[in-house]
Structures are given as C-alpha cells and as structure tokens.
Write an enzyme that holds these catalytic residues in place. Structure first.
Site, PDB file in Angstrom:
ATOM      1  CB  CYS A 274       2.210  -2.884   2.985  1.00  0.00           C
ATOM      2  SG  CYS A 274       3.453  -3.839   4.245  1.00  0.00           S
TER       3      CYS A 274
ATOM      4  N   PRO B 290      12.153   2.034   7.646  1.00  0.00           N
ATOM      5  CG  PRO B 290      12.429   1.544   5.549  1.00  0.00           C
ATOM      6  CD  PRO B 290      11.563   1.383   6.331  1.00  0.00           C
TER       7      PRO B 290
END
Lengths: 186, 328
Positions: free
Chosen positions: B257, B139
């Site tokens: 991540c 995002p």
C-alpha cells in the site's frame, strides 16, 4: 488442563473429545455432532489457555510439515469449536452458525428488536421469544437466532417456558453474542 | 542491494519540493520523489490526498450472495455501487450508520476493505483445493478474500509476526466463516525451511504506507528516507522467501500500500536479478497504470512495467502497487 509456557497444537485426547462431543449432543442433539464429525479431526491448542478445533486432513498434513520443518505450532486452524476451561467446554461464536443449521433442540428465536438488543449484550425477555426448539430447562445452553434464523450467539435459559407468564421475565441470559467481534475481537 | 541503492535512497529536494512540502505538510524528500512519479499531475495527486476516500466493502459469498447483502444494506439506508473491477466489491456512497456496527457486519456478510486492496487476491486467483501462503496476513482482508475465492477448500497458511494483529486476524476469520486457514504467528522468513510447497503466495509486504495518506495523513511525515531503505531491504528478504516457498509453475503476488518505487519495482527487480526462473507476468485485470521502469536515474528490470499502480487521483482508491510473478 495444565498451564503451558509455549503454544502447542496437537490432536485432542479421548477425554477432551468425549467432553466436547458429549456437551454438543446434550445441548443441541446428535445431528450437530454427526455433521461436525465429517469435517475433520479434533485438535487442541494450548498455551496456558486451551481451545478446541476441527481440522480437515489437508490442513493437518501442512501442520505436521510445518512442525517438522520449523518447530512451529499453529495459533489456530480449521473450524474453531470452542474454549476448554476448568474441565468444561464452551462453544465458539463461529460454531453457532453450524449449530443453527443442524440443531434438534437448544435453539431460541427472538423478535427483531430483541435480536438487536441481544447483539449489545442484553438478555432476552420471554415475550420476545417467537419460537424455540425444546424442551428448554433452567440452566440449558441455547443458540439465539434472529427472525431470519441467523445465529447471534449463545444464552443460558434462566426461566423455562412454564414460568413465562407476563412476557417481562428474563428467559435467556446472554452468554456471548456476535457483538463480541466489535467489543473484543480486534 | 546493489550500487543503485546510493542513487535511489539519497534525495536532495529542490526548492519547489520544499515549498510544496510546506504547503501540504509533507517531508520534502517525499515531494521530490512524487514530482518524478507524477510529473504534471503532481498537484492532482497532492490535492486528491487531501480528500477522504470513498469507503468500500467486499461481500462474503461464503455466507451470503452479494445481491441479498446489497438489498439488506439498502433497506437500512446505505447506498451502494458496484466496483467495476471487483466482482464482490461495492463503493459505499451513503453510510447512515457505522459500517462496522451493522448486524450484517457482525454476521460476517462483508469485510470493510479498500477498493484497491481487493485487487491482489483477484490477481493471484487462488482455486479450491490449492495450497496458498499469505505471508503478512493480519488483519485478514486478503486472507478472508482468498478463502472466499477458494470456496473454503484447500489450505491457506496465514502468517503474521504480531501477536496483537494475529488475534485480529483470527477474529475476522471466525466472523467471516473461514475454515480453510491455518494461522501461525512468526516471521515469514522462518518458513523457508518448508521448501517450495505452495501453489500460490500472497506477499502484502510491510511498507511505509505512502499510499494511505488520504486515510492516514500522519504518514506525510512519519517515515524517513532511512525507513524506506530499511523497509526495502526487508521486502527483498520477504520476496526471496516467497520465491523459496513457491513450487515451480506457481505464482506470487507482491503488493504494497505504498506508491514508492523503492518499495515496489526496485524490490521486484532486485529479486528478479537473482532468479532467472522468475518472471513478472501480466495480471488478468483491466485496471491500473503500468509499473515504473526507471526512477531517479536507476533502470529497473523492464518486466516491472507489467506491475499495476493505482492512485487516489486516477482511480479514486488508496495508492497501491501490485506485481504478479511466476516461478518457472
């Protein structure tokens, strides 16, 4: 602007450019337009909807390379100027920040409490207006600022200063505020 | 992918792993692998994943200086503390109102961003005037940070495949005052036709998110070993694309991540094998544990020891792995 099935990003034609620059000058004065014109060239993204952008040269050359090599068009680039709808131009939220710096008219500053309420989509009462760059006429588009001079969004003048008698009249109708980023922005 | 794939992607959990998996609510194959990664500190890791992480923000110097932002938020009752390795980062130790609903947030003065996820942009170190590619940009945490480090000059090509996520990306760019970015919705692998035209490339690759368990406990069970294998293949393809798009002398940050070696050191090793003119280099930051060079009996390229690993139990952050590569 005719509806299109695929995303196209191209240089704005002279009519669109005239409409955008003309609107901005009428609302906020020539200094805003002069400052923006140094930034880049106007482009339009369209895909059923249409939006205007200001794109500096180095971005424009990458866009051209991208289009030639892959056939892809950008979704957005540079500074988002605003929306083109039904032959009219509506300024974008990020543009309000630039307008606040250079505007010679079309600016209304409000109290801290009114600023908070404006961010929740509320209109501005005449009693909450602490200063304005005028003249303000009914129907004018204005940028709304908080007490620190930070742009919170746009409104439309619904009653001009000579009609502000009690402070309780709605003076500026909320058109779009930064709360949009929370409500709709994703 | 080579013969190593068989070794790496077939896990038979021990009884101990099955028991721990049941106790902490994981799929057993995950615990079996974590036992090898963490050894004696396995339980520390699992316990740390049970606790919520401290929230953190990155101040946006395109719009405000960090001191002014801190004063404004502290006046509203927030308690902030500088993150030592992130020049623009603050831990949020007290949050009297929602971080995503303050006037300062709406004005684009900060981005709510995990402390570890601030590192990749600092490691890539983009400069004003450079041409930078952000391959899985939405995002927009890293894109807006790259733009900030570039002082809004030069060009970022920010790419994401998802229509919904591209909208969110654009919204954050607008909120944060980013104007040096071209946004394209596509599969980043399509871009290789452009050739090596970028000085720097950020690849925050799609992953299992095994580092995000403290934030999203559903990830304890939502990804299978097969998902891991498929993602590793995609990650290799994306890193190959990053290599093709980087000019000689340019840099790539490969990051996820996920704490899975299969999605990090293994992927980087695979791509290194194909390109003698690509190397892992030391990142210029003093944080993180070294990359894993051997896992489940498979030796990776020893250069991946220069990657950095961050974990919830050692760094108080989401789990993250970051590798800086240079193309010669």
């Amino acid at each position: 602007m005719p509806a299109e099935k695929i995303l196209v990003f191209r240089r704005a034609g002279p009519e669109v450019a005239r409409m955008v620059w003309g609107s901005l000058e009428r609302w906020f004065g020539p200094r805003v337009v002069e400052a923006l014109k140094t930034y880049g060239e106007m482009y339009v993204a369209s895909n059923g909807w249409a939006e205007a952008y200001l794109v500096p040269g180095e971005q424009a050359s990458l866009i051209e390379q991208l289009r030639e090599a892959t056939g892809l068009h950008p979704y957005s680039a540079g500074l988002f100027l605003g929306y083109l709808e039904k032959g009219r131009y509506r300024p974008s939220l990020p543009l309000a920040h630039v307008v606040a710096k250079y505007a010679e008219r079309g600016v209304v500053a409000v109290s801290d409490k009114a600023a908070q309420l404006f961010l929740y989509g509320r209109d501005v009462f005449s009693g909450s207006i602490t200063r304005f760059l005028g003249p303000l006429r009914k129907g004018d588009l204005v940028v709304v600022l908080n007490p620190l001079g930070e742009a919170l969004g746009y409104g439309e003048v619904v009653s001009p200063p000579q009609e502000w008698l009690h402070g309780s009249e709605i003076a500026v109708r909320n058109l779009q505020d930064l709360g949009w980023y929370l409500r709709r922005g994703g | 992918m080579g013969d190593d794939e068989g070794e790496l992607f077939h896990v038979k959990p021990s009884r101990y792993a099955v028991e721990l998996a049941e106790r902490y609510g994981y799929l057993p194959y995950m615990i079996e692998r974590y036992a090898e990664i963490f050894g004696e500190r396995l339980l520390d890791f699992l316990e740390a994943c049970e606790k919520p992480l401290r929230r953190s923000i990155r101040c946006n110097t395109l719009k405000i200086d960090c001191g002014s932002l801190a004063r404004r938020l502290e006046a509203k009752g927030f308690k902030l503390r500088k993150i030592p390795w992130a020049p623009h980062g603050f831990w949020v130790e007290e949050e009297p109102l929602s971080l995503g609903a303050t006037e300062e947030y709406l004005l684009g003065y900060y981005y709510i961003q995990g402390a570890a996820s601030m590192l990749p942009a600092y490691i890539l170190e983009p400069r004003p005037g450079e041409r930078v590619l952000d391959m899985a940009a939405a995002p927009g945490g890293k894109t807006t940070q790259l733009a900030q480090l570039m002082l809004n000059r030069g060009v970022i090509l920010a790419v994401d495949i998802s229509r919904r996520r591209v909208r969110a990306l654009r919204s954050h760019l607008n909120r944060m005052g980013v104007t040096n970015t071209v946004v394209v919705r596509t599969d980043a692998r399509r871009l290789v036709k452009l050739g090596p035209v970028f000085d720097k490339v950020m690849l925050d690759a799609p992953c299992t998110g095994e580092g995000l368990i403290p934030i999203d406990p559903s990830r304890k069970k939502s990804r299978t070993m097969n998902d891991l294998r498929l993602l590793a293949r995609l990650q290799v393809e994306l890193l190959e694309a990053a290599f093709a798009l980087t000019r000689s002398g340019g840099y790539i940050v490969y990051t996820t991540c996920s704490i899975a070696p299969e999605e990090n050191e293994y992927v980087v090793s695979q791509v290194l094998e194909n390109h003698p003119n690509l190397a892992v280099v030391e990142p210029g930051v003093d944080v993180g544990l070294p990359g894993i060079t051997r896992f489940r009996g498979v030796d990776f390229d020893p250069q991946v020891g220069r990657c950095r690993r961050l974990y919830p139990h050692t760094h108080g952050t989401e789990g993250f792995v970051i590798c800086l590569l240079r193309k010669y």
